[in-house]
Design a protein around this motif. Structure first.
Motif, PDB file in Angstrom:
ATOM      1  N   ARG A 262       0.823  -1.208   0.000  1.00  0.00           N
ATOM      2  CA  ARG A 262       0.000   0.000   0.000  1.00  0.00           C
ATOM      3  C   ARG A 262       0.858   1.260   0.000  1.00  0.00           C
ATOM      4  O   ARG A 262       0.464   2.298  -0.521  1.00  0.00           O
TER       5      ARG A 262
ATOM      6  N   VAL B 248      -2.793  -2.425  -5.648  1.00  0.00           N
ATOM      7  CA  VAL B 248      -2.534  -2.323  -4.219  1.00  0.00           C
ATOM      8  C   VAL B 248      -3.325  -3.324  -3.382  1.00  0.00           C
ATOM      9  O   VAL B 248      -3.114  -3.431  -2.177  1.00  0.00           O
TER      10      VAL B 248
ATOM     11  N   ALA C 273      -7.111   1.194   1.011  1.00  0.00           N
ATOM     12  CA  ALA C 273      -5.896   1.244   0.202  1.00  0.00           C
ATOM     13  C   ALA C 273      -5.750   2.560  -0.550  1.00  0.00           C
ATOM     14  O   ALA C 273      -4.701   2.820  -1.144  1.00  0.00           O
TER      15      ALA C 273
END
Length: 387
Positions: A192, A262, A322
């Motif tokens: 992330r 991500v 995220a």
């Protein structure tokens, strides 16, 4: 000098090499006298395989490989991943396995089991097979059913490996797998932050599915050390929803287009972190088996085994956490369950001001042109600083 710091990227390179030859490495382990048990699907408890003295190997498709016999036996109208895995079984490439466990987490996995069971009864060279039939309805009756299934699988594994599952071996396996999931969670934090790509994360998740937990843990820990201070990755932040990705072909294509993946809601990635079991739950093997059943019963939410609303909430929560620029829902031909989840996902995503795109009934290896068309508007906005 810390040796891990001296060679940044070395662990990720090792994970990438393992990813490309997961079956070959497992075959080498078997040739060296170690027991390897294969499994198909997300619901097979890896902890039990390890506790029975074996190395777990999650079977995966091979891009471009599917025998005509596999298609004849399964039919054309099935997830092509199943054709590829059954093709490897038919070709004798997996004869080194002590057994193959199939979970009932999708119709494709279930159909593979039925075909493999018939084949195994006729061809002694094929590994024996077993169905792990877990339910995910949040009911006590379903949990009780899962308890019986986990106990039954433990007995089957002991027959395959010649090693009884004891409280000691199961507790050690549960502890090792729990620590591995915790460290994979740390890796997702780096992802992330832009210090791991989506493909690199897939490689680390796959290492946890194809190595003994202690070996996978070493690899993941090395990656965490090496990547902690690396430069951040630029690109459109994408959350990948839909069909499970047991190869990195689609991720690599998206990354080549400028995406940074991500997170995801499939069981070859982040969804594996939803299993949570307590190794100290009991002093007896029966109690630990019950705890393992509870952990897998509550895992998910997977597309084929959970309510659409529950899955939509989970996906949207993860995408929001995220900080993504878009959600891409990608589903393969004949893997329709994730596409059914998309309407409630889209509604909740719109409320969260997160745009999304659906690409349904796609070829197994994806279409670079369609992927590029899906991302193009968002990539332009990213370049312009609007996302």
């Amino acid at each position: 000098m810390n040796p891990a710091k001296a060679n940044p990227g070395e662990a990720l390179e090792a994970a990438s090499e393992l990813y490309a030859r997961r079956v070959e490495r497992a075959r080498e382990e078997a040739a060296a006298g170690r027991t390897v048990v294969g499994f198909v699907g997300a619901d097979v408890p890896r902890e039990l395989i390890v506790a029975a003295g074996a190395i777990p190997l999650r079977l995966h498709s091979r891009p471009g490989f599917a025998s005509g016999d596999a298609k004849d036996l399964l039919g054309e109208a099935i997830d092509p991943v199943a054709h590829s895995i059954l093709g490897q079984i038919l070709a004798g490439e997996l004869d080194f396995l002590a057994g193959i466990a199939f979970s009932r987490d999708s119709s494709a996995s279930l159909q593979q089991f039925y075909v493999a069971r018939q084949l195994a009864s006729r061809r002694p060279s094929l590994p024996p097979v077993h169905l792990v039939d877990l339910l995910h309805l949040r009911r006590e009756s379903s949990l009780e059913y899962d308890r019986r299934e986990v106990h039954r699988f433990a007995k089957t594994l002991s027959n395959w490996t010649g090693r009884e599952v004891s409280a000691e071996t199961l507790r050690e396996a549960m502890r090792g797998c729990s620590e591995l999931r915790e460290r994979l969670g740390k890796a997702q934090k780096l992802r992330r932050e832009g210090r791991l790509t989506g493909s690199q994360s897939l490689h680390l998740f796959a290492a946890a599915e194809s190595l003994h937990p202690r070996d996978a843990l070493k690899l993941v820990n090395r990656a965490l050390l090496e990547q902690a201070d690396t430069a951040e990755i630029d690109g459109l932040r994408v959350f990948f929803s839909g069909s499970g990705q047991d190869t990195d072909t689609i991720y690599a294509c998206l990354e080549a287009l400028g995406a940074h993946i991500v997170g995801e809601d499939h069981d070859w990635g982040q969804l594996r972190l939803t299993v949570s079991c307590d190794p100290s739950a009991s002093d007896h093997v029966e109690g630990l088996l019950d705890e393992l059943a509870r952990a897998y019963h509550r895992s998910g939410p997977a597309a084929a085994t959970s309510a659409m609303a529950e899955r939509a909430r989970w996906t949207v929560d993860q995408a929001r956490f995220a900080g993504v620029g878009m959600v891409l829902c990608f589903t393969r031909a004949f893997d329709d369950a994730p596409a059914w989840d998309y309407p409630p996902q889209r509604e909740l995503l719109a409320e969260a001001d997160i745009p999304s795109v659906l690409l349904s009934r796609q070829p197994a290896d994806g279409s670079p042109q369609q992927l590029e068309r899906a991302l193009a508007p968002f990539l332009e906005r990213t370049t312009a600083g609007q996302l």
